[in-house]
Design a protein around this motif. Structure first.
Motif, PDB file in Angstrom:
ATOM      1  N   ASP A 109       0.800  -1.228   0.000  1.00  0.00           N
ATOM      2  CA  ASP A 109       0.000   0.000   0.000  1.00  0.00           C
ATOM      3  C   ASP A 109       0.834   1.279   0.000  1.00  0.00           C
ATOM      4  N   ARG A 110       2.150   1.153   0.175  1.00  0.00           N
ATOM      5  CA  ARG A 110       2.991   2.352   0.202  1.00  0.00           C
ATOM      6  C   ARG A 110       2.927   3.102  -1.132  1.00  0.00           C
ATOM      7  N   GLU A 111       2.972   4.419  -1.054  1.00  0.00           N
ATOM      8  CA  GLU A 111       2.919   5.242  -2.260  1.00  0.00           C
ATOM      9  C   GLU A 111       4.264   5.897  -2.570  1.00  0.00           C
ATOM     10  N   ASP A 112       5.278   5.596  -1.751  1.00  0.00           N
ATOM     11  CA  ASP A 112       6.588   6.243  -1.930  1.00  0.00           C
ATOM     12  C   ASP A 112       7.631   5.266  -2.471  1.00  0.00           C
ATOM     13  N   GLU A 118       8.564  -1.680  -9.046  1.00  0.00           N
ATOM     14  CA  GLU A 118       9.179  -2.992  -8.830  1.00  0.00           C
ATOM     15  C   GLU A 118       9.014  -3.449  -7.381  1.00  0.00           C
ATOM     16  N   HIS A 119       9.140  -2.516  -6.453  1.00  0.00           N
ATOM     17  CA  HIS A 119       8.976  -2.853  -5.036  1.00  0.00           C
ATOM     18  C   HIS A 119       7.541  -3.319  -4.765  1.00  0.00           C
ATOM     19  N   LYS A 120       6.593  -2.597  -5.294  1.00  0.00           N
ATOM     20  CA  LYS A 120       5.186  -2.955  -5.097  1.00  0.00           C
ATOM     21  C   LYS A 120       4.885  -4.334  -5.686  1.00  0.00           C
ATOM     22  N   ALA A 121       5.395  -4.593  -6.889  1.00  0.00           N
ATOM     23  CA  ALA A 121       5.148  -5.880  -7.547  1.00  0.00           C
ATOM     24  C   ALA A 121       5.776  -7.021  -6.759  1.00  0.00           C
ATOM     25  N   SER A 122       6.984  -6.787  -6.253  1.00  0.00           N
ATOM     26  CA  SER A 122       7.666  -7.807  -5.461  1.00  0.00           C
ATOM     27  C   SER A 122       6.887  -8.121  -4.186  1.00  0.00           C
TER      28      SER A 122
END
Length: 202
Positions: A134-137, A141-145
């Motif tokens: 849920d982070r927006e910062d 790639e981080h979100k997908a991981s």
């Protein structure tokens, strides 16, 4: 009693803790502390506080004295966690007191409470991995991981929940039986830890 019921209590504890998100906040257990629900809530609360102790002690520039203080808190928390798991297993012994052990019944590799201990930690992993999703910062790639990791954690939750329910049913039916061994942790015992008892003798 089933895994879903326990998960509901674990998640309630996690959400309650994160209303303030401070390792110093006092627990406000909404259940009778001697009931199984109260024990499960306290169990997860201890796990949640320790999760954040473990975050704090990894601060790269932490003062050495503060690190030692946190290590002591983590040791004490580990002991409380172990004692509480054993208390939950004591509850299960009473819960299954009328179960009749069948011929050829098998002993499981872990007791119900230690399996629930893993479920409690898994609930924490899922909560915090969802935070990362849920982070927006962060980069895409981080979100997908994190989304991929979260999917695996949720699969583990489903599998572990099913296994716990099957274990409880097997114990109830007598095709498996439970046997409680005390962990007998030595590092916190001044009569068993040589560093502690040698200091006492000097």
């Amino acid at each position: 009693m089933n895994a879903q019921h326990c998960l509901k209590i674990f998640n309630q504890s996690i959400i309650d803790y994160h209303k303030y998100d401070s390792v110093e906040q006092a627990i406000e257990n909404p259940y009778d502390e001697e009931s199984i629900d109260g024990l499960l809530y306290l169990k997860n609360w201890i796990d949640t506080v320790q999760w954040h102790y473990e975050d704090l002690i990894r601060e790269p520039h932490i003062d050495a004295s503060e690190a030692v203080k946190l290590k002591r808190l983590i040791d004490a928390s580990n002991q409380r966690r172990t004692d509480l798991v054993e208390k939950i297993d004591d509850w299960f012994v009473v819960y299954f007191k009328d179960s009749v052990k069948q011929e050829g019944s098998k002993l499981n590799t872990e007791t119900p409470a230690w399996a629930l201990d893993r479920l409690s930690i898994l609930a924490l992993k899922i909560y915090h991995m969802q935070e990362q999703v849920d982070r927006e910062d962060t980069a895409t790639e981080h979100k997908a991981s994190c989304e991929a990791k979260l999917a695996i954690l949720n699969e583990q939750k489903a599998d572990l929940s099913k296994s716990i329910d099957e274990l409880l049913e097997d114990i109830k039916n007598g095709t498996k039986y439970m046997k409680v061994y005390r962990q007998m942790k030595m590092y916190n015992d001044p009569s068993l830890n040589p560093v502690l008892y040698s200091k006492k003798q000097n």
